[in-house]
Design a protein around this motif. Structure first.
Motif, short mmCIF file in Angstrom:
data_model
loop_
_atom_site.label_atom_id
_atom_site.label_comp_id
_atom_site.label_asym_id
_atom_site.label_seq_id
_atom_site.Cartn_x
_atom_site.Cartn_y
_atom_site.Cartn_z
N THR A 1 0.82 -1.21 0.00
CA THR A 1 0.00 0.00 0.00
C THR A 1 0.85 1.26 0.00
OG1 THR A 1 -1.73 -1.20 1.20
CG2 THR A 1 -1.88 1.20 1.16
N ILE A 2 1.92 1.27 0.77
CA ILE A 2 2.71 2.51 0.86
C ILE A 2 3.47 2.80 -0.43
CG2 ILE A 2 2.92 2.39 3.37
CD1 ILE A 2 5.79 1.35 2.98
N LYS B 1 -2.63 1.31 -14.61
CA LYS B 1 -2.08 0.04 -14.13
C LYS B 1 -0.58 -0.04 -14.38
CE LYS B 1 -3.85 -2.82 -12.36
NZ LYS B 1 -4.17 -3.06 -10.92
N ARG B 2 -0.12 0.52 -15.49
CA ARG B 2 1.32 0.58 -15.71
C ARG B 2 1.99 1.43 -14.63
NH1 ARG B 2 1.29 1.85 -22.24
NH2 ARG B 2 1.14 -0.31 -23.00
N GLU B 3 1.34 2.55 -14.30
CA GLU B 3 1.88 3.42 -13.25
C GLU B 3 1.90 2.69 -11.91
OE1 GLU B 3 0.97 7.83 -11.26
OE2 GLU B 3 -0.14 7.18 -13.05
N GLU B 4 0.82 1.98 -11.62
CA GLU B 4 0.77 1.23 -10.37
C GLU B 4 1.83 0.13 -10.36
OE1 GLU B 4 -2.71 -0.87 -7.73
OE2 GLU B 4 -2.50 -1.54 -9.81
N GLY B 5 1.96 -0.58 -11.48
CA GLY B 5 2.95 -1.65 -11.56
C GLY B 5 4.37 -1.14 -11.36
N GLN B 6 4.67 0.02 -11.93
CA GLN B 6 6.00 0.61 -11.76
C GLN B 6 6.25 0.97 -10.30
OE1 GLN B 6 5.68 3.77 -14.60
NE2 GLN B 6 6.36 2.52 -16.33
N LEU C 1 4.88 -0.44 -7.69
CA LEU C 1 5.00 -1.67 -6.90
C LEU C 1 6.31 -2.40 -7.19
CD1 LEU C 1 1.37 -3.05 -7.30
CD2 LEU C 1 2.39 -2.17 -5.20
N ALA C 2 6.74 -2.35 -8.44
CA ALA C 2 7.93 -3.12 -8.84
C ALA C 2 9.22 -2.52 -8.31
CB ALA C 2 7.99 -3.23 -10.36
N ALA C 3 9.22 -1.21 -8.09
CA ALA C 3 10.42 -0.53 -7.57
C ALA C 3 11.66 -0.91 -8.37
CB ALA C 3 10.61 -0.86 -6.09
N GLY C 4 11.54 -0.83 -9.69
CA GLY C 4 12.66 -1.13 -10.56
C GLY C 4 12.66 -2.54 -11.12
N GLY C 5 11.79 -3.40 -10.60
CA GLY C 5 11.69 -4.76 -11.11
C GLY C 5 10.67 -4.85 -12.24
N ASP C 6 10.23 -6.05 -12.54
CA ASP C 6 9.27 -6.30 -13.61
C ASP C 6 7.89 -5.86 -13.15
OD1 ASP C 6 7.19 -7.86 -15.13
OD2 ASP C 6 8.97 -8.58 -16.19
N LEU C 7 7.30 -4.88 -13.85
CA LEU C 7 6.02 -4.34 -13.37
C LEU C 7 4.88 -5.35 -13.49
CD1 LEU C 7 3.81 -3.23 -15.76
CD2 LEU C 7 5.67 -1.65 -16.17
N TYR C 8 4.93 -6.22 -14.50
CA TYR C 8 3.87 -7.23 -14.61
C TYR C 8 3.98 -8.25 -13.49
CZ TYR C 8 0.69 -10.70 -16.59
OH TYR C 8 -0.35 -11.60 -16.78
N ASP C 9 5.19 -8.61 -13.09
CA ASP C 9 5.36 -9.49 -11.94
C ASP C 9 4.73 -8.87 -10.69
OD1 ASP C 9 6.70 -11.36 -13.42
OD2 ASP C 9 8.69 -10.95 -12.57
N ALA C 10 4.90 -7.57 -10.55
CA ALA C 10 4.34 -6.88 -9.38
C ALA C 10 2.82 -6.96 -9.38
CB ALA C 10 4.79 -5.43 -9.36
N LEU C 11 2.21 -6.91 -10.56
CA LEU C 11 0.75 -7.02 -10.64
C LEU C 11 0.29 -8.46 -10.42
CD1 LEU C 11 0.13 -4.66 -13.71
CD2 LEU C 11 -0.14 -4.12 -11.28
N VAL C 12 1.03 -9.42 -10.95
CA VAL C 12 0.71 -10.83 -10.71
C VAL C 12 0.72 -11.13 -9.21
CG1 VAL C 12 1.56 -13.20 -10.99
CG2 VAL C 12 1.48 -11.67 -12.96
N ALA C 13 1.64 -10.51 -8.50
CA ALA C 13 1.77 -10.76 -7.06
C ALA C 13 0.51 -10.38 -6.28
CB ALA C 13 2.97 -10.01 -6.50
N ASP C 14 -0.30 -9.49 -6.83
CA ASP C 14 -1.57 -9.16 -6.17
C ASP C 14 -2.50 -10.36 -6.11
OD1 ASP C 14 -1.04 -6.55 -5.50
OD2 ASP C 14 -2.05 -5.68 -7.24
#
Length: 489
Positions: free
Chosen positions: A88-89, A133-138, A140-153
């Motif tokens: 969330t943060i 969602k791209r913005e959210e993924g970026q 969450l990913a903090a430099g990693g793969d943004l799609y991975d960050a979304l999958v993690a949800d």
């Protein structure tokens, strides 16, 4: 009160507010007037702002720093609260609110565009959703793969590369089996007209047969069947077709799998982070094993055949064997939710590749329809005839559920593992199912998996229940054996 006790009391209120948000979503799909879309978007945005503020409150960080878990369950609570807080943060409050508002409005525009076969009317708002969602993924990913960050949800602990590896291993076998099956004569299907009221009556009977507790749930109609809620209020929806009652009955059984999972989680976890399904992949394993390995089995369909004849009279097939073949008929079709058990995962693989490309910037929204149509024809051998049978058929992207689609096939993989273990542990399963008694199967799933909610990670949840690490081999073996026998391969 200790820091742990204060944190848990706070978390219960947060979970309760989340349930209220879920109820608004249920209402939007079932009861809300069509003209209320804009207001509902504002309502959803408002409650999302409250939830975001609670989940990211500095006090939560302080409690997490100070709290000491009293036991294994307490440690799991802290793990899940910390995971939620950390997520969330990373997402700015304004972005979370904007996403809630835009996706609520996009859902209504998707439904209208789908009804009118008008992709162009949907693309502008989908552009907004994808950008957000791209913005959210970026974030969450903090430099990693943004799609991975979304999958993690939806399936934390799993990456898109791991999913792609599973899909790459499954695809050749699925394509080969599909080709061999479609080369055989198709079994006879049902015929006649099937009254909607009678369908809904039998759907509710099926829900109860699979252990769904009507005192803490309800069955309604929706365009896109879904389940909603947890604990003491778990609702499901289905849909009817005058010419295809299987759509209603198997959608119902599928959603009962989701609903029963939520209903069977230990009451000790009510309104806590552990009081809901651990992931969407594990959730889907329950709906899939209820629908397919149990509901489409030869034993259970023999019982269902008699129920349908009692309800509708002549249904166009003469005996239980022909009915079983009709239930499991492999057929060409465009719609994911109507796909047969053999081809379903191919539909998911298409969506996984397209949404991954959308999120990573390799595919733009303006090119989505053409990309979908090209891929579908390449995979299935025939062209998409209209948008509602193509890129407009699913609600998911309109509401921002990027990363969700692959969990459907992960659920099938998990269900394959669970089914193998269920058959091992319940040798008289078919005898019970032939009488319409699912209690041994649903009881086993309740004991081995459902009652534990979010206690363990997704992979550990399956490994604990099935006594094996998740693997696609049991699913592929099951499909080969089942359809090999059905089609005399």
């Amino acid at each position: 009160m200790t820091a742990f006790e204060q944190l848990m009391a706070y978390e219960r209120d947060t979970q309760a507010l989340g349930q209220i948000a879920g109820r608004l979503g249920w209402d939007q799909e079932t009861m809300m007037p069509r003209g209320a879309t804009g207001q509902r978007g504002a309502e959803m945005a408002a409650i999302e702002s409250v939830l975001h503020a609670r989940r990211s409150a500095p006090q939560v960080a302080e409690w997490l720093e100070q709290a000491e878990a009293p036991d294994e369950v307490g440690a799991a609570h802290l793990r899940e609260i910390r995971r939620s807080y950390d997520r969330t943060i990373k997402v700015p409050a304004d972005l979370a609110k904007k996403l809630a508002q835009v996706t609520s409005e996009a859902q209504g525009k998707w439904a209208e565009a789908r009804a009118n076969e008008d992709v162009a009317a949907f693309l502008p708002v989908l552009e907004e959703v994808v950008a957000l969602k791209r913005e959210e993924g970026q974030a969450l990913a903090a430099g990693g793969d943004l799609y991975d960050a979304l999958v993690a949800d939806y399936e934390h602990g799993t990456t898109s590369s791991e999913i792609a590896k599973i899909f790459d291993a499954m695809r050749p076998g699925l394509v080969d089996l599909r080709a061999r099956v479609l080369d055989k004569p198709a079994p006879q299907g049902l015929s006649g007209r099937f009254d909607e009221k009678t369908q809904m009556q039998l759907a509710r009977t099926l829900a109860r047969t699979f252990g769904y507790d009507m005192a803490h749930g309800r069955v309604d109609k929706a365009v896109h069947p879904f389940s909603s809620g947890s604990g003491l209020d778990v609702r499901i929806t289905t849909r009817t077709s005058e010419t295809d009652p299987f759509n209603c009955f198997y959608s119902t059984i599928h959603e009962v799998g989701h609903g029963a999972y939520e209903q069977n989680i230990s009451r000790d976890y009510l309104l806590t982070p552990l009081g809901r399904g651990v992931s969407m992949g594990v959730h889907e394993s329950q709906s899939r094993i209820y629908e397919n390995q149990i509901g489409r089995s030869r034993a259970f369909t023999g019982w269902l055949f008699e129920q349908m004849r009692d309800s509708f009279g002549d249904i166009g097939v003469s005996d239980a064997d022909a009915f079983y073949a009709a239930v499991n008929k492999v057929h060409n079709g465009y719609i994911r939710t109507e796909a047969d058990e053999l081809q379903y995962n191919l539909h998911i693989m298409l969506r996984f590749d397209l949404e991954r490309a959308l999120m990573q910037g390799d595919l733009e929204v303006a090119d989505l329809e053409a990309a979908w149509n090209d891929r579908f024809e390449a995979d299935f051998g025939y062209a998409v005839d209209k948008p509602s049978n193509g890129c407009l058929q699913d609600v998911h992207w309109s509401v921002g559920l990027f990363g969700y689609f692959p969990t459907y096939s992960l659920g099938n993989v998990y269900a394959g593992c669970l089914h193998e273990a269920l058959r091992r542990d319940v040798p008289k399963l078919d005898t019970d199912l032939a009488q319409g008694d699912t209690s041994a199967a649903t009881g086993w799933l309740g004991e081995k998996l459902q009652q534990h909610g979010g206690l363990r990670s997704p992979r550990d949840t399956i490994a604990h229940a099935a006594e094996m690490e998740p693997d696609h081999a049991p699913l592929m073996d099951y499909l080969e054996q089942k359809f090999g026998a059905l089609y005399d391969l």
